[in-house]
Design a protein around this motif. Structure first.
Motif, PDB file in Angstrom:
ATOM      1  N   GLN A 195       0.832  -1.211   0.000  1.00 22.25           N
ATOM      2  CA  GLN A 195       0.000   0.000   0.000  1.00 22.25           C
ATOM      3  C   GLN A 195       0.867   1.262   0.000  1.00 22.25           C
ATOM      4  O   GLN A 195       0.612   2.206  -0.754  1.00 22.25           O
ATOM      5  N   LEU A 196       1.908   1.273   0.850  1.00 21.20           N
ATOM      6  CA  LEU A 196       2.794   2.447   0.900  1.00 21.20           C
ATOM      7  C   LEU A 196       3.583   2.602  -0.397  1.00 21.20           C
ATOM      8  O   LEU A 196       3.758   3.716  -0.893  1.00 21.20           O
ATOM      9  N   GLU A 253       4.594   1.158  11.879  1.00 23.58           N
ATOM     10  CA  GLU A 253       5.379   2.387  12.084  1.00 23.58           C
ATOM     11  C   GLU A 253       6.825   2.188  11.671  1.00 23.58           C
ATOM     12  O   GLU A 253       7.448   3.082  11.082  1.00 23.58           O
ATOM     13  N   MET A 254       7.385   1.017  11.958  1.00 26.99           N
ATOM     14  CA  MET A 254       8.775   0.742  11.574  1.00 26.99           C
ATOM     15  C   MET A 254       8.912   0.702  10.051  1.00 26.99           C
ATOM     16  O   MET A 254       9.878   1.245   9.481  1.00 26.99           O
ATOM     17  N   MET A 259      10.601   3.466   5.016  1.00 31.45           N
ATOM     18  CA  MET A 259      10.214   3.947   3.691  1.00 31.45           C
ATOM     19  C   MET A 259      10.099   5.468   3.629  1.00 31.45           C
ATOM     20  O   MET A 259       9.837   6.036   2.560  1.00 31.45           O
ATOM     21  N   GLY A 260      10.291   6.141   4.776  1.00 33.69           N
ATOM     22  CA  GLY A 260      10.252   7.592   4.804  1.00 33.69           C
ATOM     23  C   GLY A 260       8.880   8.175   4.553  1.00 33.69           C
ATOM     24  O   GLY A 260       8.731   9.198   3.880  1.00 33.69           O
ATOM     25  N   VAL A 261       7.853   7.539   5.114  1.00 34.53           N
ATOM     26  CA  VAL A 261       6.465   7.952   4.893  1.00 34.53           C
ATOM     27  C   VAL A 261       5.804   8.300   6.221  1.00 34.53           C
ATOM     28  O   VAL A 261       6.018   7.622   7.227  1.00 34.53           O
ATOM     29  N   GLU A 310      13.922  -4.179   5.874  1.00 38.71           N
ATOM     30  CA  GLU A 310      14.626  -3.427   4.830  1.00 38.71           C
ATOM     31  C   GLU A 310      14.814  -4.273   3.577  1.00 38.71           C
ATOM     32  O   GLU A 310      14.610  -3.812   2.451  1.00 38.71           O
ATOM     33  N   GLU A 311      15.196  -5.540   3.763  1.00 37.73           N
ATOM     34  CA  GLU A 311      15.382  -6.434   2.618  1.00 37.73           C
ATOM     35  C   GLU A 311      14.048  -6.715   1.925  1.00 37.73           C
ATOM     36  O   GLU A 311      13.975  -6.790   0.692  1.00 37.73           O
ATOM     37  N   THR A 312      13.004  -6.863   2.718  1.00 38.74           N
ATOM     38  CA  THR A 312      11.671  -7.124   2.170  1.00 38.74           C
ATOM     39  C   THR A 312      11.165  -5.918   1.383  1.00 38.74           C
ATOM     40  O   THR A 312      10.632  -6.057   0.275  1.00 38.74           O
ATOM     41  N   ILE A 313      11.339  -4.729   1.952  1.00 35.17           N
ATOM     42  CA  ILE A 313      10.910  -3.487   1.290  1.00 35.17           C
ATOM     43  C   ILE A 313      11.671  -3.289  -0.017  1.00 35.17           C
ATOM     44  O   ILE A 313      11.085  -2.893  -1.034  1.00 35.17           O
TER      45      ILE A 313
END
Length: 332
Positions: A195-196, A253-254, A259-261, A310-313
Motif C-alpha cells: 500500500q505504501l 510504524e517501523m 520507507m520515509g512515509v 529493509e530487505e523485504t521493502i
C-alpha cells in the motif's frame, strides 16, 4: 545419494527453501500445484541455473496416488503444501480439511509404504491461539481459533500419530509468522508495504494491537534444513521463531519509518477477524531449536526485524515485483 521432495515448492516459503537446497547441493524434486498454465508459481522467477537443476512434479496434495508417485525415489520430504489464509478458511473450511489434513495423511501414508528416511511436516504458530503464557514453548496448549488453525492442529496430530503408531520418521517444524520477499499480500507486512509503495499514505488494516513474533524467511529456511538434518528432531515439535514480540501497529510504524512515509492507519472492518478468533498474542520460545538443532535466528530482536524489513521493502518496491500485487484490493 539423498533426494529431497519439497511440497508447496511454488509458494512463498517453499520457493525460498527449494532455491537454498539447490544452492547447498541437494538433489531436489519440487512438487508444485497442477494448473493449466504450466505455472511453477514463484519458482518461475528463480534464477535459470536453479531451475535447470530442478525435477518439477505437478500434482495435488489431495491425490494419494500422485503424492506417492512424487515421493518415489526421495529420501526426505519437506511438506509445506497447505491452504494458509485465515480469512478464506472462514469462507471455505472444508477445503482446509481436504488439503491440510487429508493431504498430510497422504504424505505420511506414502512415507510409511515407501520407507522414506525423514518427513518434515510444517505446522504454524496459529495452532497455539492467543498466548496463555509467554514466551510460547512447544508444551503450550493448542487452541483452534480459526478453521485454518484447527485444520493444522489436525494435520500435526495426523503426522505425529504415524510416528507413534508406525515409527514413521516425522518431525514437526512450527514456524512463527514468516515474512519476506514473495509473500502474499493477504499477510500483514506485504499489505503495509504494498500500500505504501503504491503511493498511499493512509493505509487499511485490521486490528493493530495484536502482537506477533516475526521470523524472516531466510531464518525459516535454515530452520527447515536444520530440522531435516537433525537426528534428534524425529518425533519432536520444534518452534522456529525470533523470540521477539512486536505489535502490528509498531511494525507498521517501523515500515513507514524505513520507507520515509508519514503513516495514517484506517481500520477496515472486512479485515477484522471475529473477536474470539483473533489471536491476540504470539511470542516464540526458541530454546528447543537452539538445543536440538543448533539453530538460532540471524534476524532476531528489533535490529534483526528492521534488517529483514529493509530487505523485504527493497524487493517489494522494485516496480517489476510490485506490479504483481493488487495493493488496492483486499484479498482474503
Amino acid at each position: 545419494m539423498s533426494k529431497v521432495l519439497v511440497t508447496g515448492a511454488d509458494g512463498f516459503i517453499g520457493s525460498h527453501l527449494t532455491e537454498e537446497l539447490v544452492r547447498q547441493g541437494y538433489n531436489v524434486r519440487a512438487f508444485v500445484y497442477y494448473n493449466s498454465f504450466n505455472s511453477w508459481g514463484w519458482l518461475d522467477q528463480s534464477p535459470q541455473e536453479i531451475k535447470a537443476q530442478l525435477d518439477v512434479f505437478s500434482g495435488d496434495l489431495r491425490d494419494p496416488y500422485g503424492v506417492k508417485e512424487a515421493m518415489k525415489g526421495c529420501t526426505h520430504v519437506l511438506n509445506l503444501a497447505a491452504l494458509i489464509a485465515i480469512p478464506y478458511s472462514y469462507h471455505s473450511p472444508a477445503t482446509y480439511v481436504d488439503t491440510n489434513i487429508t493431504g498430510t495423511l497422504n504424505i505420511v501414508q506414502a512415507a510409511k509404504e515407501l520407507g522414506v528416511e525423514k518427513i518434515v511436516h510444517t505446522s504454524t504458530s496459529e495452532v497455539y491461539g492467543t498466548a496463555l503464557y509467554v514466551p510460547i514453548d512447544e508444551e503450550h496448549p493448542l487452541q483452534g481459533q480459526s478453521p485454518y488453525s484447527a485444520s493444522k492442529i489436525g494435520a500435526d496430530q495426523m503426522a505425529l500419530s504415524f510416528y507413534r503408531s508406525f515409527d514413521t520418521p516425522v518431525s514437526i517444524i512450527r514456524p512463527f509468522n514468516t515474512y519476506g520477499p514473495r509473500q502474499s499480500a493477504r499477510a500483514v507486512i506485504p499489505t503495509i508495504i504494498s500500500q505504501l509503495a503504491s503511493g498511499q499514505t493512509t493505509i487499511k488494516l485490521g486490528a493493530i494491537s495484536p502482537t506477533r513474533d516475526f521470523n524472516y524467511v531466510k531464518d525459516t529456511v535454515q530452520g527447515f534444513i536444520s530440522v531435516m538434518n537433525a537426528e534428534k528432531s524425529i518425533g519432536e515439535v520444534i518452534n522456529i521463531g525470533s523470540n521477539y514480540e512486536v505489535s502490528i501497529g509498531e511494525t507498521a510504524e517501523m515500515i513507514a519509518d524505513i520507507m520515509g512515509v508519514n503513516l495514517t492507519i484506517e481500520t477496515d472492518e472486512q479485515r477484522l477477524r471475529p473477536e474470539k478468533s483473533e489471536v491476540e498474542r504470539l511470542w516464540a520460545e526458541n530454546k528447543k531449536a537452539k538445543e536440538l538443532l543448533g539453530w538460532q535466528p540471524q534476524y532476531g530482536g528489533k535490529e534483526g526485524l528492521r534488517k529483514g524489513l529493509e530487505e523485504t521493502i527493497e524487493w517489494f518496491t522494485n516496480p517489476k515485483n510490485l506490479a504483481q500485487y493488487k495493493a488496492d484490493v483486499y484479498n482474503i
